[in-house]
Design an enzyme around this catalytic site. Structure first.
Site, PDB file in Angstrom:
ATOM      1  N   MET A 175      -8.895   7.992  -0.013  1.00 57.22           N
ATOM      2  CA  MET A 175      -9.768   8.304   1.116  1.00 57.22           C
ATOM      3  C   MET A 175     -10.274   9.737   0.982  1.00 57.22           C
ATOM      4  O   MET A 175      -9.505  10.637   0.615  1.00 57.22           O
ATOM      5  CB  MET A 175      -8.998   8.167   2.436  1.00 57.22           C
ATOM      6  CG  MET A 175      -8.414   6.778   2.667  1.00 57.22           C
ATOM      7  SD  MET A 175      -7.576   6.698   4.271  1.00 57.22           S
ATOM      8  CE  MET A 175      -6.671   5.159   4.081  1.00 57.22           C
TER       9      MET A 175
ATOM     10  N   ASP B 146      -4.701   3.543  -1.650  1.00 61.02           N
ATOM     11  CA  ASP B 146      -5.807   3.828  -0.720  1.00 61.02           C
ATOM     12  C   ASP B 146      -6.347   5.232  -0.930  1.00 61.02           C
ATOM     13  O   ASP B 146      -5.752   6.207  -0.472  1.00 61.02           O
ATOM     14  CB  ASP B 146      -5.313   3.674   0.725  1.00 61.02           C
ATOM     15  CG  ASP B 146      -5.097   2.221   1.091  1.00 61.02           C
ATOM     16  OD1 ASP B 146      -3.982   1.871   1.528  1.00 61.02           O
ATOM     17  OD2 ASP B 146      -6.055   1.436   0.920  1.00 61.02           O
TER      18      ASP B 146
ATOM     19  N   SER C 114       0.846  -1.207   0.000  1.00 61.89           N
ATOM     20  CA  SER C 114       0.000   0.000   0.000  1.00 61.89           C
ATOM     21  C   SER C 114       0.875   1.250   0.000  1.00 61.89           C
ATOM     22  O   SER C 114       1.639   1.481   0.943  1.00 61.89           O
ATOM     23  CB  SER C 114      -0.896   0.023   1.238  1.00 61.89           C
ATOM     24  OG  SER C 114      -1.392   1.346   1.424  1.00 61.89           O
TER      25      SER C 114
ATOM     26  N   GLY D  79      -8.880   3.629   7.305  1.00 61.06           N
ATOM     27  CA  GLY D  79      -8.573   5.055   7.471  1.00 61.06           C
ATOM     28  C   GLY D  79      -7.099   5.334   7.660  1.00 61.06           C
ATOM     29  O   GLY D  79      -6.620   6.407   7.307  1.00 61.06           O
ATOM     30  N   PHE D  80      -6.374   4.337   8.178  1.00 64.45           N
ATOM     31  CA  PHE D  80      -4.962   4.609   8.490  1.00 64.45           C
ATOM     32  C   PHE D  80      -4.104   3.361   8.313  1.00 64.45           C
ATOM     33  O   PHE D  80      -4.574   2.243   8.503  1.00 64.45           O
ATOM     34  CB  PHE D  80      -4.825   5.115   9.939  1.00 64.45           C
ATOM     35  CG  PHE D  80      -5.662   6.346  10.209  1.00 64.45           C
ATOM     36  CD1 PHE D  80      -6.949   6.211  10.721  1.00 64.45           C
ATOM     37  CD2 PHE D  80      -5.182   7.610   9.893  1.00 64.45           C
ATOM     38  CE1 PHE D  80      -7.752   7.339  10.935  1.00 64.45           C
ATOM     39  CE2 PHE D  80      -5.970   8.742  10.110  1.00 64.45           C
ATOM     40  CZ  PHE D  80      -7.262   8.599  10.633  1.00 64.45           C
ATOM     41  N   GLY D  81      -2.835   3.573   7.977  1.00 60.53           N
ATOM     42  CA  GLY D  81      -1.888   2.459   7.976  1.00 60.53           C
ATOM     43  C   GLY D  81      -1.359   2.270   9.390  1.00 60.53           C
ATOM     44  O   GLY D  81      -1.645   3.064  10.291  1.00 60.53           O
ATOM     45  N   GLY D  82      -0.596   1.203   9.592  1.00 61.85           N
ATOM     46  CA  GLY D  82       0.082   0.995  10.874  1.00 61.85           C
ATOM     47  C   GLY D  82      -0.781   0.510  12.010  1.00 61.85           C
ATOM     48  O   GLY D  82      -0.359   0.532  13.163  1.00 61.85           O
TER      49      GLY D  82
ATOM     50  N   GLY E 171       1.291  -2.326   4.081  1.00 62.30           N
ATOM     51  CA  GLY E 171       1.820  -0.962   3.981  1.00 62.30           C
ATOM     52  C   GLY E 171       3.051  -0.834   4.854  1.00 62.30           C
ATOM     53  O   GLY E 171       4.191  -0.864   4.396  1.00 62.30           O
TER      54      GLY E 171
ATOM     55  N   HIS F 203      -1.147  -1.269  -4.244  1.00 60.74           N
ATOM     56  CA  HIS F 203      -2.427  -0.944  -3.587  1.00 60.74           C
ATOM     57  C   HIS F 203      -2.478   0.557  -3.326  1.00 60.74           C
ATOM     58  O   HIS F 203      -1.546   1.131  -2.740  1.00 60.74           O
ATOM     59  CB  HIS F 203      -2.522  -1.716  -2.269  1.00 60.74           C
ATOM     60  CG  HIS F 203      -3.848  -1.638  -1.580  1.00 60.74           C
ATOM     61  ND1 HIS F 203      -4.948  -2.380  -1.957  1.00 60.74           N
ATOM     62  CD2 HIS F 203      -4.234  -0.908  -0.510  1.00 60.74           C
ATOM     63  CE1 HIS F 203      -5.955  -2.103  -1.133  1.00 60.74           C
ATOM     64  NE2 HIS F 203      -5.552  -1.222  -0.257  1.00 60.74           N
TER      65      HIS F 203
ATOM     66  N   HIS G 234      -8.290   1.000  -3.868  1.00 64.20           N
ATOM     67  CA  HIS G 234      -9.227   0.751  -2.762  1.00 64.20           C
ATOM     68  C   HIS G 234      -9.844   2.091  -2.394  1.00 64.20           C
ATOM     69  O   HIS G 234      -9.153   2.973  -1.869  1.00 64.20           O
ATOM     70  CB  HIS G 234      -8.446   0.147  -1.588  1.00 64.20           C
ATOM     71  CG  HIS G 234      -9.253  -0.020  -0.344  1.00 64.20           C
ATOM     72  ND1 HIS G 234      -8.666  -0.202   0.897  1.00 64.20           N
ATOM     73  CD2 HIS G 234     -10.593  -0.029  -0.122  1.00 64.20           C
ATOM     74  CE1 HIS G 234      -9.626  -0.328   1.812  1.00 64.20           C
ATOM     75  NE2 HIS G 234     -10.801  -0.214   1.211  1.00 64.20           N
TER      76      HIS G 234
ATOM     77  N   MET H 238     -11.296  -6.367   5.364  1.00 66.40           N
ATOM     78  CA  MET H 238     -10.575  -5.389   6.173  1.00 66.40           C
ATOM     79  C   MET H 238     -10.261  -6.019   7.524  1.00 66.40           C
ATOM     80  O   MET H 238     -11.175  -6.400   8.274  1.00 66.40           O
ATOM     81  CB  MET H 238     -11.422  -4.128   6.355  1.00 66.40           C
ATOM     82  CG  MET H 238     -11.689  -3.337   5.085  1.00 66.40           C
ATOM     83  SD  MET H 238     -10.203  -2.913   4.168  1.00 66.40           S
ATOM     84  CE  MET H 238      -9.361  -1.868   5.363  1.00 66.40           C
TER      85      MET H 238
ATOM     86  N   ASP I 186      -6.584  -6.840   4.128  1.00 67.68           N
ATOM     87  CA  ASP I 186      -6.052  -5.475   4.166  1.00 67.68           C
ATOM     88  C   ASP I 186      -6.048  -4.907   5.582  1.00 67.68           C
ATOM     89  O   ASP I 186      -7.103  -4.642   6.151  1.00 67.68           O
ATOM     90  CB  ASP I 186      -6.927  -4.589   3.268  1.00 67.68           C
ATOM     91  CG  ASP I 186      -6.334  -3.216   3.050  1.00 67.68           C
ATOM     92  OD1 ASP I 186      -6.994  -2.402   2.397  1.00 67.68           O
ATOM     93  OD2 ASP I 186      -5.211  -2.954   3.539  1.00 67.68           O
ATOM     94  N   GLY I 187      -4.819  -4.744   6.118  1.00 69.71           N
ATOM     95  CA  GLY I 187      -4.709  -4.054   7.406  1.00 69.71           C
ATOM     96  C   GLY I 187      -3.947  -4.874   8.427  1.00 69.71           C
ATOM     97  O   GLY I 187      -4.403  -5.943   8.811  1.00 69.71           O
ATOM     98  N   GLY I 188      -2.788  -4.352   8.856  1.00 67.75           N
ATOM     99  CA  GLY I 188      -2.026  -5.040   9.895  1.00 67.75           C
ATOM    100  C   GLY I 188      -1.416  -6.347   9.441  1.00 67.75           C
ATOM    101  O   GLY I 188      -1.125  -7.230  10.252  1.00 67.75           O
TER     102      GLY I 188
ATOM    103  N   MET J 163     -12.105   4.327  -0.226  1.00 66.72           N
ATOM    104  CA  MET J 163     -12.795   4.533   1.027  1.00 66.72           C
ATOM    105  C   MET J 163     -13.437   5.916   0.940  1.00 66.72           C
ATOM    106  O   MET J 163     -12.989   6.898   1.555  1.00 66.72           O
ATOM    107  CB  MET J 163     -11.816   4.430   2.213  1.00 66.72           C
ATOM    108  CG  MET J 163     -11.331   3.009   2.453  1.00 66.72           C
ATOM    109  SD  MET J 163      -9.723   2.868   3.216  1.00 66.72           S
ATOM    110  CE  MET J 163      -8.668   3.085   1.785  1.00 66.72           C
TER     111      MET J 163
HETATM  112  C1  DX5 Z   1      -6.419   1.204   5.670  1.00 67.79           C
HETATM  113  C2  DX5 Z   1      -5.973   0.862   4.259  1.00 67.79           C
HETATM  114  C3  DX5 Z   1      -4.889  -0.169   4.234  1.00 67.79           C
HETATM  115  C4  DX5 Z   1      -3.593   0.280   4.943  1.00 67.79           C
HETATM  116  C5  DX5 Z   1      -2.674  -0.896   5.140  1.00 67.79           C
HETATM  117  O1  DX5 Z   1      -7.616   1.928   5.634  1.00 67.79           O
HETATM  118  O2  DX5 Z   1      -7.051   0.384   3.493  1.00 67.79           O
HETATM  119  O3  DX5 Z   1      -4.603  -0.521   2.884  1.00 67.79           O
HETATM  120  O4  DX5 Z   1      -2.950   1.264   4.160  1.00 67.79           O
HETATM  121  O5  DX5 Z   1      -1.570  -0.453   5.893  1.00 67.79           O
HETATM  122  P1  DX5 Z   1      -0.895  -1.433   6.976  1.00 67.79           P
HETATM  123  O6  DX5 Z   1      -0.403  -2.629   6.181  1.00 67.79           O
HETATM  124  O7  DX5 Z   1       0.233  -0.626   7.551  1.00 67.79           O
HETATM  125  O8  DX5 Z   1      -1.964  -1.795   7.953  1.00 67.79           O
HETATM  126 ZN    ZN Z   2      -6.509  -0.493   1.532  1.00 67.83          ZN
END
Ligand code: DX5
Ligand code: ZN
Length: 226
Positions: A40, A38, A11, A145-148, A200, A36, A69, A140, A178-180, A71
């Site tokens: 938003m 994102d 991502s 909304g956020f990475g990490g 990401g 990927h 993706h 999901m 997707d996520g974590g 959002m």
């Molecule tokens: C969150 C995004 C994810 C995110 C993944 O809303 O859709 O794609 O960027 O980031 P990590 O892998 O750091 O959770």
């Molecule tokens: Zn995503």
């Protein structure tokens, strides 16, 4: 049953956008399968990121499929534009539009793969009636909304249920998570039946981008024989 080899979709939300060209080269060197993106709108999710200009820039930087993706509220307003910019996968959230099946068909008519993203609280019933219209289901494993963020453990059971649902329907849709996603969480998700993984922080936060991608893939191969 032979498993699809795991596909990694880094991502770019977590990328250093000031050095995007170099980072994309490192992604390619590391064997990334998709990119990927994102998108938003600060409305459907509390964060505001990027849109068409970044898709346009990335299309010039790589041949890898662009996995978009969205959002955003009313994702249908972007279908024609993103198709024209060269997006390959267009995934939206069912809660963000009124006529889900119509938009899935419009995405395919525009020449892109059509995907639905399920938030942690969104039940499988959101996709049950449109499986024939789906090329991808995005599970999901964080609230968007956020990475990490940290992987929500209940996502693994949900992946397995969706895997069963798709198999029973004879669907060849991609099952993406997707996520974590990290080396600690990808194995269980792969064993549960996912085949494509957004990462990401695990990729762009690593000392070496190429090594991180290889490690994520190796974690799936290890999980497959465990
Ligand atoms: C969150 C995004 C994810 C995110 C993944 O809303 O859709 O794609 O960027 O980031 P990590 O892998 O750091 O959770
Ligand atoms: Zn995503």
């Amino acid at each position: 049953m032979t498993r699809r080899p795991a596909r990694i979709a880094p991502s770019v939300l977590s990328a250093d956008l000031g050095h995007l060209a170099e980072q994309i080269k490192e992604l390619e060197a590391g064997g990334a399968d998709w990119v990927h993106i994102d998108v938003m709108d600060g409305n459907f999710v509390p964060n505001l990121t990027f849109g068409a200009p970044l898709i346009k820039a990335l299309r010039k930087l790589t041949e890898l499929p662009l996995d978009v993706h969205l959002m955003v509220q009313r994702p249908e307003q972007y279908i024609a534009e993103y198709a024209a910019l060269g997006a390959n996968v267009f995934t939206f959230h069912p809660e963000a539009t009124i006529h889900v099946q119509r938009q899935l068909a419009a995405i395919r008519d525009a020449g892109m793969q059509a995907g639905l993203a399920l938030n942690p609280a969104t039940p499988l019933s959101a996709i049950e009636e449109v499986i024939p219209d789906l090329d991808l289901v995005l599970v999901m494993s964080v609230s968007p909304g956020f990475g990490g963020q940290s992987y929500i453990p209940s996502a693994t059971g949900k992946i397995a249920r969706i895997r069963r649902l798709l198999d029973e329907a004879g669907s060849s849709a991609v099952l993406e998570v997707d996520g974590g996603v990290t080396v600690k969480t990808i194995g269980a998700a792969y064993r549960a039946g996912a085949d494509t993984f957004v990462a990401g922080t695990a990729v762009f936060g690593a000392a070496r981008i190429d090594g991180a991608i290889r490690l994520l893939k190796a974690s799936c191969s290890d999980a497959a024989i465990a």
